[in-house]
Design a protein around this motif. Sequence first.
Motif, PDB file in Angstrom:
ATOM      1  N   GLY A  40       4.097  16.541  -2.917  1.00 40.77           N
ATOM      2  CA  GLY A  40       4.991  15.110  -2.939  1.00 40.77           C
ATOM      3  C   GLY A  40       6.256  15.626  -4.013  1.00 40.77           C
ATOM      4  N   HIS A  41       5.742  16.376  -4.996  1.00 41.77           N
ATOM      5  CA  HIS A  41       6.740  16.534  -6.056  1.00 41.77           C
ATOM      6  C   HIS A  41       6.652  17.684  -6.520  1.00 41.77           C
ATOM      7  N   ALA A 368       9.846  10.653   4.450  1.00 41.11           N
ATOM      8  CA  ALA A 368      10.172  11.049   3.321  1.00 41.11           C
ATOM      9  C   ALA A 368      10.458   9.623   2.328  1.00 41.11           C
ATOM     10  N   GLU A 369      10.236   9.778   1.117  1.00 38.16           N
ATOM     11  CA  GLU A 369      10.155   8.668   0.077  1.00 38.16           C
ATOM     12  C   GLU A 369      11.797   8.065   0.158  1.00 38.16           C
ATOM     13  N   VAL A 397       0.959   2.469   2.596  1.00 40.27           N
ATOM     14  CA  VAL A 397       2.461   2.485   2.900  1.00 40.27           C
ATOM     15  C   VAL A 397       3.082   1.325   2.005  1.00 40.27           C
ATOM     16  N   THR A 398       3.864   1.330   1.007  1.00 42.23           N
ATOM     17  CA  THR A 398       4.144   0.517   0.139  1.00 42.23           C
ATOM     18  C   THR A 398       5.573   0.341   0.313  1.00 42.23           C
ATOM     19  N   ALA A 399       6.052  -0.688   0.020  1.00 38.26           N
ATOM     20  CA  ALA A 399       7.526  -1.024   0.134  1.00 38.26           C
ATOM     21  C   ALA A 399       7.979  -2.244  -0.917  1.00 38.26           C
ATOM     22  N   LEU A 400       9.365  -1.986  -1.221  1.00 39.36           N
ATOM     23  CA  LEU A 400       9.645  -3.261  -2.254  1.00 39.36           C
ATOM     24  C   LEU A 400      10.848  -3.668  -1.556  1.00 39.36           C
ATOM     25  N   GLY A 417       6.263   4.061  12.029  1.00 39.81           N
ATOM     26  CA  GLY A 417       6.561   5.544  12.367  1.00 39.81           C
ATOM     27  C   GLY A 417       5.500   6.627  12.362  1.00 39.81           C
ATOM     28  N   ILE A 418       4.362   6.118  11.699  1.00 39.78           N
ATOM     29  CA  ILE A 418       3.260   7.160  11.289  1.00 39.78           C
ATOM     30  C   ILE A 418       2.195   6.884  12.325  1.00 39.78           C
ATOM     31  N   SER A 419       1.649   8.079  12.729  1.00 45.98           N
ATOM     32  CA  SER A 419       0.357   7.943  13.568  1.00 45.98           C
ATOM     33  C   SER A 419      -0.557   8.824  13.428  1.00 45.98           C
TER      34      SER A 419
END
Length: 437
Positions: A40-41, A368-369, A397-400, A417-419
């Motif tokens: 991821g980084h 992507a983030e 899946v985390t959203a603000l 979008g993810i499966s």
Amino acid sequence: MKVLVIGSGGREHALAWKLVQSPRVQRVLVAPGNSGTASGHPAIENVTVAASGVGGTSTPADYVACAVLHGIGLTVVGPEAPLADGVVDAFEAAGLRIFGPTQAAAQLESSKAFSKAFMDRHGIPTASHATFTGVAEAHAHLDVVGAPIVVKADGLAAGKGVVVAMTLTEAHAAVDAMLGSDGVHSAVNDGDVARVVIESFFPREEATFIVMSDGQHVCALATSQDHKRLLDGDLGPNTGGMGAYSPAPVVTPEVHARALREVILPTIRGMQAEGRVFRGFLYAGLMIQPDGGIKVLEFNTRLGDPETQPILMRLKSDLFEALLAATDGRLDQVELQWDRRTALGVVMAAHGYPLEVRKGDVIHALPAETDDAVVFHAGAAQIAGEVVTSGGRVLCVTALADSPRLAQARAYEVLAGISFDGMQFRKDIGYRAVKPR
Ligand code: GLY
């Protein structure tokens, strides 16, 4: 400084994601980590730890050796098992900086019987309870008290040790699973003695209240609420948590003040008085009654999973600096700043979770983030260039966003979008905060 995060779940991915944002953190190593911490980084990497313990587990000495080998300046422990094994004691004996409770202090989570007796000794509000080692006695007690009722495994049970049974059938099944001859013996603790704690049920809303403590001072994290049941409407089997959001509106300023005054501070002082000084993240699972009264449902001695993912998305302060202050006993000088928006995380779980989990399903279209959405990996691994399922809870899946409703909509938009084959997720994460109160 190099930081080591112990663990492999979504909570540990979120910890690494947040820690690497500190200008004073050079690298974050995650032991053993997952696909999210593998790629991821550029400044986050996974490290292999020896596994010289029973059943191929890593021992406290294995983690110490890993920290020494990699020149680690600070270690943070994610899950409960290494804490219960004494990883903090081993690091302290080796003169290494680590944030987490000692084995003796971690008993607040690793023994529900200790935890309940501790609360009784210190006048900390909790439901009335009885502890059983015999399966027949536990069943007989259930027949007397009836349902709804709460059944808890005494030992560690990966966040699944508390069953809120709405029927006697469910309660008896929980006792069998925890104590019975054909059960998983998840209640084993203190050598080979299996115990369950059976406690009264109160109609309530639950919330997660986590603080950092340096043994003397505390610093509260943002409040949150998770969803323990597998299915929408809080139905189906108990899980480690299918989603969470922060803040939890049920924790009003009054409830917040009561939680600190009636639960957190007496716990920190009580642990100090009993010679089990508590340094680390203290997680109080609170039952909040309609009149604002609170009772402790459970203590954990670590961050929650998946609560950590939305909580850390809202944290504006430097987590590394806060951890350093905590390990120096300077938490009274720390004031954490929080994004006023809501963060909401939806767990995508594997086929068969929480029972027979299928591994190896390829995960497609991981996004992507962005500034307002991060997919934290948990039971996911990188194999031959693909990300595949490798555990029960696969992604969070985390959203603000500006409100619970908008955060919910954004999290589900990204999730759509993810499966992967066999994926399971709840469609109602955050429903209590979204509905008009
Ligand atoms: N989400 C519940 C736990 O971390 O124990």
